[in-house]
Design a protein around this motif. Structure first.
Motif, PDB file in Angstrom:
ATOM      1  N   ASP A   1       4.392   9.174   2.370  1.00 51.36           N
ATOM      2  CA  ASP A   1       4.175   9.080   1.093  1.00 51.36           C
ATOM      3  C   ASP A   1       2.503   9.178   0.765  1.00 51.36           C
ATOM      4  O   ASP A   1       2.115   9.737  -0.445  1.00 51.36           O
ATOM      5  CB  ASP A   1       4.235   7.273   0.709  1.00 51.36           C
ATOM      6  N   ALA A   2       1.750   8.744   1.501  1.00 54.59           N
ATOM      7  CA  ALA A   2       0.331   9.384   1.321  1.00 54.59           C
ATOM      8  C   ALA A   2       0.018  10.780   1.215  1.00 54.59           C
ATOM      9  O   ALA A   2      -0.566  11.243   0.242  1.00 54.59           O
ATOM     10  CB  ALA A   2      -0.884   8.682   2.451  1.00 54.59           C
TER      11      ALA A   2
ATOM     12  N   LEU B   1      -6.026   6.920  -0.027  1.00 49.17           N
ATOM     13  CA  LEU B   1      -4.735   7.418   0.414  1.00 49.17           C
ATOM     14  C   LEU B   1      -4.992   8.231   1.906  1.00 49.17           C
ATOM     15  O   LEU B   1      -4.042   8.191   2.747  1.00 49.17           O
ATOM     16  CB  LEU B   1      -4.267   8.351  -0.784  1.00 49.17           C
ATOM     17  N   ILE B   2      -6.421   8.725   1.967  1.00 50.61           N
ATOM     18  CA  ILE B   2      -6.354   9.213   3.287  1.00 50.61           C
ATOM     19  C   ILE B   2      -6.547   8.214   4.368  1.00 50.61           C
ATOM     20  O   ILE B   2      -6.099   8.418   5.506  1.00 50.61           O
ATOM     21  CB  ILE B   2      -7.821   9.921   3.186  1.00 50.61           C
TER      22      ILE B   2
ATOM     23  N   ARG C   1       0.856  -1.331   0.018  1.00 51.34           N
ATOM     24  CA  ARG C   1       0.063  -0.142   0.277  1.00 51.34           C
ATOM     25  C   ARG C   1       0.875   1.270  -0.175  1.00 51.34           C
ATOM     26  O   ARG C   1       0.645   2.299  -0.506  1.00 51.34           O
ATOM     27  CB  ARG C   1      -0.935   0.263   1.213  1.00 51.34           C
ATOM     28  N   GLU C   2       1.977   1.347   0.619  1.00 53.62           N
ATOM     29  CA  GLU C   2       2.756   2.410   0.888  1.00 53.62           C
ATOM     30  C   GLU C   2       3.547   2.619  -0.388  1.00 53.62           C
ATOM     31  O   GLU C   2       3.620   3.924  -0.881  1.00 53.62           O
ATOM     32  CB  GLU C   2       3.834   2.164   2.023  1.00 53.62           C
TER      33      GLU C   2
ATOM     34  N   ALA D   1       3.188   5.726  -2.968  1.00 52.05           N
ATOM     35  CA  ALA D   1       4.438   6.403  -3.589  1.00 52.05           C
ATOM     36  C   ALA D   1       4.606   6.266  -5.152  1.00 52.05           C
ATOM     37  O   ALA D   1       4.708   7.374  -5.727  1.00 52.05           O
ATOM     38  CB  ALA D   1       5.913   5.929  -3.304  1.00 52.05           C
ATOM     39  N   THR D   2       4.088   5.181  -5.922  1.00 56.45           N
ATOM     40  CA  THR D   2       3.941   5.194  -7.196  1.00 56.45           C
ATOM     41  C   THR D   2       2.797   6.050  -7.765  1.00 56.45           C
ATOM     42  O   THR D   2       3.129   6.701  -8.893  1.00 56.45           O
ATOM     43  CB  THR D   2       3.372   3.819  -7.776  1.00 56.45           C
ATOM     44  N   LEU D   3       1.679   6.363  -7.380  1.00 56.90           N
ATOM     45  CA  LEU D   3       0.679   7.256  -7.584  1.00 56.90           C
ATOM     46  C   LEU D   3       1.340   8.796  -7.391  1.00 56.90           C
ATOM     47  O   LEU D   3       0.984   9.461  -8.640  1.00 56.90           O
ATOM     48  CB  LEU D   3      -0.414   7.064  -6.759  1.00 56.90           C
ATOM     49  N   PHE D   4       2.047   9.000  -6.564  1.00 56.40           N
ATOM     50  CA  PHE D   4       2.792  10.551  -6.313  1.00 56.40           C
ATOM     51  C   PHE D   4       3.437  10.476  -7.768  1.00 56.40           C
ATOM     52  O   PHE D   4       3.521  11.547  -8.437  1.00 56.40           O
ATOM     53  CB  PHE D   4       3.383  10.393  -5.380  1.00 56.40           C
ATOM     54  N   SER D   5       4.390   9.476  -8.043  1.00 60.47           N
ATOM     55  CA  SER D   5       5.240   9.648  -9.107  1.00 60.47           C
ATOM     56  C   SER D   5       4.816   9.711 -10.370  1.00 60.47           C
ATOM     57  O   SER D   5       4.892  10.711 -11.281  1.00 60.47           O
ATOM     58  CB  SER D   5       6.113   8.308  -9.147  1.00 60.47           C
ATOM     59  N   LEU D   6       3.667   8.927 -10.521  1.00 62.24           N
ATOM     60  CA  LEU D   6       2.766   9.172 -11.703  1.00 62.24           C
ATOM     61  C   LEU D   6       2.010  10.622 -11.894  1.00 62.24           C
ATOM     62  O   LEU D   6       1.947  11.161 -12.913  1.00 62.24           O
ATOM     63  CB  LEU D   6       1.666   8.041 -12.058  1.00 62.24           C
TER      64      LEU D   6
END
Length: 631
Positions: free
Chosen positions: A487-488, A473-474, A444-445, A449-454
């Motif tokens: 990360d979230a 994320l929340i 999940r973490e 982090a992947t969603l942030f990167s994208l």
């Protein structure tokens, strides 16, 4: 009567697309370089306005839509002009520079006039975007009054070079630099433009063509005289062995102290060599090495201006700039297919990845995860080998460890900019969100982090928000490990830059945990909580939800005792709450905000001073009204 949502969407879509086209134009390499670069830079700064309006819920009046239509026409004219001046003969551009100057002036005036008609105060946009657009408008106003093409020395040098049979070499040298005709290759390219110039002009160049050919001949002699060993051969990369120029400090990476070849900007505004700062971030650091400020996000933005300046400095000092590594480097000569990343080994791992054996899939995904983390070349090689689609498929694996490896491998691969698009095109976003919701804590973490990167790519922000990522994320923000919470938070912050995602975050209940983080200063999440609150407070629903959570006491306390960045964000939130809400303003006064704001207006950051000053004005106005009512 207001314009329809569809009309607004069409107009904003056209404006966004126009700015993307202008942003993607190649760098100008002629005497128009400065005015060209300034116009492109100013136009690019308009993008956040159109993006926010495009994604927002507010409808626009017919009059507002008409203003934006006019702005599109003006920007389209700018795009056409920019394309025109950046092609063809550089000498011809120099001869007609007065005409070109008039065209830039007219385009600038046209854009400024339309910007003057747009009522920013009536648009539902964030304070940051409003401030940015007002700044851009001021820049267009100043540019309208300036003559950016004025260059007396160029005028004199052109006149001398045209009239005299054997001009002073210093004159030709200056022209060579000014017109970006420094090498034999530059002059060959200029020569190749002349036939096309004759064709497009219909043979009506008159004396101009003779002037161009004469100047070209003189410049060629000047370049050959300075570099006689070049002659007509191909060897034009001359090394300057007799001197070792001092590298300007601004061109050195603060980490390695070496000349930068791929400079990038971090969220604090500092510039570093990409590979150096990437190693720093990969090691788990969350701060800026030079300033020690916490990084709001870890996106790296190319510093094209500095890169261009470094390239020019290298060229003028005879230094060959090391090439940026963009693909696999071959280790051995003689046609060996081995690179830093062994393609045969990757091919074998791909076979295992696509087998039906869970053990093999898990092992292969784990290997690719480690390879992708190791270096930039590996990330390129793995993507080129076609590993991304099967890794995306394994996000749905029933084996938790395989799923963990797959999402982390994609996270590591996404560090490469071009891989981001490949990952999204493979349909990864819904599956990454599913891992974020249902995977192990580590998965999940890493999904967060992947969603942030994208989400660093603007077009992905809406897609990620629409896929249901924000509630998940929340949830991670509330129950994750310290690293997971960070990360979230960075993912939520980046996604909330877009108006529609602000509403999603508020509806998903983000305000309560943010307030809790502010109250629990020892939890290490105050920086992130305030950064997110500051961006949410610019949205109506965000303001309401934050106001209902009774944040005034803790905000005033942060303004009194917090770090410079936190004081600034707390003041921004307080300003959003108090503007137009007398009750919140009264609460702020009751909790002693005035003294804290007075101190901040004297000693805070520039933005903090502005916000503090605005709130103090509101408090003074309220006091004046109270005095009138009591008298």
């Amino acid at each position: 009567m207001g314009g329809s949502e569809s009309s607004k969407g069409v107009v904003m879509g056209r404006l966004v697309e126009c700015i993307k086209e202008i942003s993607g134009l190649p760098e100008c390499q002629n005497l128009c370089k400065r005015v060209y670069g300034n116009l492109v830079r100013r136009v690019k700064l308009l993008s956040p306005l159109f993006e926010e309006l495009k994604d927002g819920d507010e409808s626009l009046s017919d009059e507002q839509l008409q203003s934006f239509e006019s702005l599109f026409v003006a920007l389209d004219s700018a795009k056409t002009l920019l394309k025109d001046v950046n092609q063809g003969s550089k000498l011809y551009q120099a001869l007609r520079r007065n005409d070109t100057a008039d065209k830039f002036q007219k385009v600038t005036e046209k854009i400024e006039a339309v910007l003057s008609e747009i009522p920013y105060c009536k648009l539902e946009i964030s304070e940051e975007v409003r401030e940015q657009i007002e700044l851009v408008h001021a820049q267009f106003k100043r540019a309208k009054a300036q003559t950016e093409f004025a260059d007396i020395q160029l005028d004199l040098d052109m006149a001398v070079a045209q009239k005299e049979k054997d001009p002073d070499p210093a004159v030709l040298k200056r022209l060579s630099e000014k017109l970006h005709l420094r090498t034999i290759n530059d002059l060959r390219k200029e020569s190749s433009e002349l036939p096309e110039l004759l064709i497009t002009s219909g043979g009506e160049l008159g004396d101009s063509f003779e002037m161009i050919t004469s100047l070209l001949s003189k410049l060629r002699e000047c370049v050959l005289t300075e570099n006689p060993e070049v002659g007509t051969g191909e060897c034009e990369k001359l090394s300057v062995k007799h001197r070792s120029p001092v590298i300007p400090d601004d061109f050195r990476c603060p980490i390695s102290l070496e000349l930068m070849k791929d400079p990038v900007i971090v969220s604090t505004g500092q510039t570093y060599e990409r590979s150096c700062i990437q190693k720093w971030l990969d090691a788990g650091h969350k701060t800026c090495p030079k300033t020690q400020q916490t990084l709001v996000h870890t996106a790296l933005t190319p510093n094209y201006v500095l890169k261009s300046l470094i390239a020019l400095w290298c060229e003028s000092n005879g230094i060959e700039l090391p090439k940026k590594q963009g693909s696999c480097r071959t280790k051995k000569c003689g046609g060996s297919s081995l690179s830093d990343c062994d393609r045969t080994a990757i091919s074998a791992l791909l076979d295992k990845l696509m087998s039906n054996d869970i053990e093999q899939q898990r092992a292969a995904a784990g290997e690719l995860r480690l390879l992708a983390k190791r270096n930039a070349d590996n990330r390129v090689c793995i993507a080129e080998a076609g590993a991304i689609p099967p890794l995306v498929d394994l996000l749905s694996s029933s084996d938790p460890r395989t799923q963990e490896h797959a999402v982390t491998a994609l996270l590591n691969l996404s560090i490469n900019e071009s891989n981001k698009g490949t990952i999204v095109n493979a349909g990864a976003i819904p599956d990454i969100v599913d891992v974020l919701k249902n995977g192990s804590m580590e998965a999940r973490e890493n999904a967060a982090a992947t969603l942030f990167s994208l989400s660093v790519l603007d077009e992905n922000k809406v897609q990620i928000g629409a896929a249901g990522a924000i509630p998940a994320l929340i949830k991670l923000l509330c129950e994750g490990t310290p690293r997971g919470k960070k990360d979230a938070a960075t993912a939520i912050f980046n996604l909330s830059i877009y108006q529609g995602n602000k509403a999603r975050a508020v509806k998903a209940g983000i305000v309560v945990p943010l307030i809790q983080f502010l109250k629990d200063a020892g939890g290490g999440m105050v920086d992130e909580a305030l950064a997110i609150m500051a961006i949410l407070a610019s949205h109506h629903e965000g303001r309401v939800a934050i106001g209902q959570a009774e944040p005034i006491p803790i905000l005033v306390e942060v303004i009194r005792t917090g770090s410079p960045r936190n004081r600034e964000n707390a003041a921004a939130v307080l300003w959003s709450l108090c503007t137009g809400d007398p009750l919140q303003l009264k609460l702020a006064k009751e909790h002693g905000a005035e003294a804290a704001l007075q101190e901040l207006s004297e000693n805070g950051t520039d933005r903090a001073k502005r916000k503090a000053g605005s709130i103090l004005e509101l408090l003074q106005r309220m006091e004046g009204v109270d005095n009138l009512q009591n008298s």
